[in-house]
Design an enzyme around this catalytic site. Structure first.
Site, mmCIF file in Angstrom:
data_model
loop_
_atom_site.group_PDB
_atom_site.id
_atom_site.type_symbol
_atom_site.label_atom_id
_atom_site.label_comp_id
_atom_site.label_asym_id
_atom_site.label_seq_id
_atom_site.Cartn_x
_atom_site.Cartn_y
_atom_site.Cartn_z
ATOM 1 N N ASP A 130 0.848 -1.180 0.000
ATOM 2 C CA ASP A 130 0.000 0.000 0.000
ATOM 3 C C ASP A 130 0.890 1.238 0.000
ATOM 4 O O ASP A 130 1.715 1.411 0.909
ATOM 5 C CB ASP A 130 -0.869 -0.028 1.278
ATOM 6 C CG ASP A 130 -2.231 0.560 1.045
ATOM 7 O OD1 ASP A 130 -2.311 1.602 0.387
ATOM 8 O OD2 ASP A 130 -3.216 -0.021 1.555
ATOM 9 N N ASP A 161 -2.982 4.500 -2.685
ATOM 10 C CA ASP A 161 -4.055 5.097 -1.892
ATOM 11 C C ASP A 161 -4.517 6.429 -2.513
ATOM 12 O O ASP A 161 -3.672 7.231 -2.938
ATOM 13 C CB ASP A 161 -3.497 5.354 -0.481
ATOM 14 C CG ASP A 161 -4.566 5.723 0.520
ATOM 15 O OD1 ASP A 161 -5.503 4.926 0.695
ATOM 16 O OD2 ASP A 161 -4.464 6.804 1.141
HETATM 17 O O1 TEU Z 1 -9.423 5.734 1.830
HETATM 18 C C1 TEU Z 1 -9.872 6.710 0.933
HETATM 19 C C2 TEU Z 1 -11.205 7.242 1.157
HETATM 20 O O2 TEU Z 1 -11.683 8.023 0.344
HETATM 21 C C3 TEU Z 1 -11.904 6.962 2.402
HETATM 22 O O3 TEU Z 1 -12.442 8.180 2.801
HETATM 23 C C4 TEU Z 1 -12.997 5.999 2.256
HETATM 24 O O4 TEU Z 1 -13.878 6.358 1.234
HETATM 25 C C5 TEU Z 1 -13.689 6.031 3.573
HETATM 26 O O5 TEU Z 1 -12.785 5.524 4.508
HETATM 27 C C6 TEU Z 1 -14.928 5.226 3.620
HETATM 28 O O6 TEU Z 1 -15.571 5.629 4.790
HETATM 29 C C7 TEU Z 1 -8.051 5.499 1.889
HETATM 30 C C8 TEU Z 1 -7.772 4.346 2.826
HETATM 31 O O7 TEU Z 1 -8.307 3.174 2.278
HETATM 32 C C9 TEU Z 1 -8.301 4.673 4.185
HETATM 33 O O8 TEU Z 1 -8.179 3.604 5.075
HETATM 34 C C10 TEU Z 1 -7.551 5.883 4.679
HETATM 35 O O9 TEU Z 1 -8.091 6.294 5.892
HETATM 36 C C11 TEU Z 1 -7.606 7.030 3.684
HETATM 37 O O10 TEU Z 1 -7.344 6.625 2.343
HETATM 38 C C12 TEU Z 1 -6.568 8.058 4.014
HETATM 39 O O11 TEU Z 1 -5.298 7.565 3.720
#
Ligand code: TEU
Length: 540
Positions: A96, A191
């Site tokens: 990631d 991400d």
């Molecule tokens: O998530 C991206 C994201 O847009 C999140 O807001 C997601 O839509 C949301 O968690 C759903 O409720 C990524 C990662 O997968 C997440 O775990 C991280 O918190 C986020 O980026 C920030 O890096």
């Protein structure tokens, strides 16, 4: 060489997979221990959520050192051993890469705060904030020390957005990817990668437009081409996937069409918003089947026509368990789990399995806010109360929507804490573990069904490569599609309801061969009756 379309990815949230030290946190050695299990399932790639040094404010998505292992999860030697051991089990790793933002504890941010101009240009600093809202609540700008400036944080206040317009930032990011490539890693999940390209002049978000002003900017495609050329584009094989927030089909075609030389495939989230009231996450609503079906069809056909490629998934570490959202889980857990699996594993794209999905794990039934750890859930609870909801109402929403629903420990067996740890788990195990666990599932149907689906994709080019066409578009219960390759055809029927559904089967399919189904004793007929949550694939 392009990635292998027969491959299936399995996502591991390291913090919750298997703890070998008793500190309550899963670790890299725990993953090594479970490699035979993953090989038995048949997956080809494992995507690991971030395990780098981090204050863990957002569970590792707030990175303070991109090229090291957080001692919570083990050592670099453990990581190297994991890479080697995985290869022996026919498994490649996918890491990631959180390149949109870093932790405010990262040296770059700290130096910037201390007045170092070189590092100040690593961040997005303005004297005038825009109206942008952080994904975790509140305004997306915070005061940058006592400078009178504000820094942008699209996520938590401790996750500062990086300034990709600065070539030094891009170089640093490329170095990060290359560091892991040199360790033998060929898979990368990027991400929120469609947020890295911000406009020079930042503007307020137009209220009428559902898509924020910082998503899918044209320059984002340029940055991905540069990233590709400077890093993984030089590899043979491998696999890259970009997480795309609020995206569109034309953008996703461009991100993933091989001719653009950006990424192999993309995640989009539209299908996981069909149970949002008015597009708002923190609401509770039954899922809208029409919307789900239409989205799958438009994306399936659009990506097929544009030669783009999608990552297909129901679950990940940010989503409540799909079984609780789309299935009458009390009465039809196994039928629902297998149907949902077939609906994506037989479709066009690369299927992703999120840990525990292969044994039909469900949401945990937490009883109090004290059980939740996730920063997004805790902030949302406060915002719900502030908006006038009672504690009971607010809690019911968190219970349904929290990201912690999928982050609970992997359920290995019926022993205390689901066999995940001998200590106290960082997040409580779901109450279902005595019933739903890997050991019990040995005599169950779900794991075996996943094995079959994974094997089918390997053996039938029609599944891995065929194009996608909507079928029975008017059905109000069945999501159906056809795949075609070199004159061979596959029809996949998925009943999304706990009632029977009838389909008028076209003549050619009446004499076809049943490729896979989750009920015994199927007879093909003109009036085909699908049982509750039945999936049925017919090949010609
Ligand atoms: O998530 C991206 C994201 O847009 C999140 O807001 C997601 O839509 C949301 O968690 C759903 O409720 C990524 C990662 O997968 C997440 O775990 C991280 O918190 C986020 O980026 C920030 O890096």
């Amino acid at each position: 060489m392009t990635f292998d379309k027969r491959q299936v990815v399995y996502q591991i949230y390291p913090k919750s997979y298997k703890d070998t030290t008793g500190n309550g946190v899963g670790d890299l050695r725990g993953i090594i221990e479970k490699l035979p299990y993953l090989q038995e399932l048949g997956v080809d790639v494992i995507w690991l959520n971030p395990f780098y040094p981090s204050p863990q404010r957002d569970n590792g998505y707030d990175i303070s050192d991109y090229t090291a292992v957080n001692p919570l999860f083990g050592t670099m030697a453990d990581f190297e051993e994991l890479t080697q051991a995985a290869k022996k089990h026919g498994i490649e790793l996918m890491l990631d890469m959180v390149l949109n933002h870093c932790s405010t504890e990262h040296e770059w941010f700290q130096r910037a705060l201390a007045g170092d101009k070189y590092y100040q240009d690593f961040f997005i600093l303005r004297d005038q904030p825009t109206d942008w809202v952080s994904k975790f609540g509140g305004n997306a700008w915070a005061p940058f020390g006592d400078t009178g400036l504000y820094y942008l944080h699209l996520f938590d206040v401790t996750q500062a957005d990086l300034n990709w317009r600065n070539p030094h930032v891009r170089e640093e990011m490329f170095k990060v990817v290359n560091f892991w490539r040199e360790k033998g890693v060929k898979g990368f999940r990027f991400d929120v990668i469609n947020l890295i390209g911000k406009d020079e002049a930042l503007e307020d978000c137009p209220i009428s437009d559902g898509k924020p002003a910082y998503t899918d900017r044209p320059i984002n495609h340029d940055y991905l081409k540069m990233l590709n050329q400077a890093t993984f584009g030089q590899d043979q094989g491998g696999m890259t996937v970009g997480e795309m927030s609020f995206t569109t089909i034309p953008n996703c075609v461009q991100y993933s069409n091989p001719a653009s030389q950006e990424l192999d495939m993309v995640f989009n989230f539209h299908h996981l918003k069909v149970d949002y009231e008015d597009g708002q996450k923190w609401t509770v609503k039954a899922f809208d089947f029409e919307e789900l079906k239409n989205l799958f069809h438009t994306w399936g056909e659009g990506m097929s026509a544009g030669n783009g490629w999608s990552a297909l998934f129901w679950n990940n570490h940010d989503q409540p368990r799909a079984l609780n959202r789309f299935v009458d889980v009390k009465n039809f857990r196994a039928e629902g789990a297998t149907m949902l699996a077939a609906a994506i594993h037989l479709s066009r794209g690369t299927p992703y399995i999120y840990m525990g999905e292969e044994i039909g794990m469900i949401d945990p039934d937490f009883e109090s806010m004290a059980d939740y750890v996730d920063v997004e859930s805790i902030n949302a609870y406060q915002e719900l109360l502030a908006s006038g909801k009672s504690e009971k109402e607010a809690f019911a929403i968190i219970q349904t929507k929290s990201r912690d629903n999928s982050r609970t420990p992997m359920q290995w067996d019926g022993s205390e804490h689901a066999g995940f740890t001998t200590g106290t788990p960082w997040l409580k195990a779901g109450q279902s573990y005595p019933e739903i666990n890997v050991e019990k599932e040995k005599s169950g149907k779900i794991f075996r069904f996943y094995q079959e689906l994974i094997a089918l994709r390997k053996n039938l080019p029609l599944i891995a490569e065929g194009d996608y066409q909507a079928a029975f578009q008017d059905s109000d219960k069945v999501y159906a599609f056809e795949r075609q390759l070199d004159g061979q055809k596959l029809l996949v029927l998925n009943n999304f309801f706990s009632q029977e559904a009838t389909i008028q089967l076209p003549a050619d399919y009446q004499t076809g061969q049943v490729l896979i189904t989750n009920y015994d004793g199927v007879e093909l007929a003109e009036h085909l009756v699908l049982k509750p949550y039945q999936t049925l694939a017919i090949v010609l």
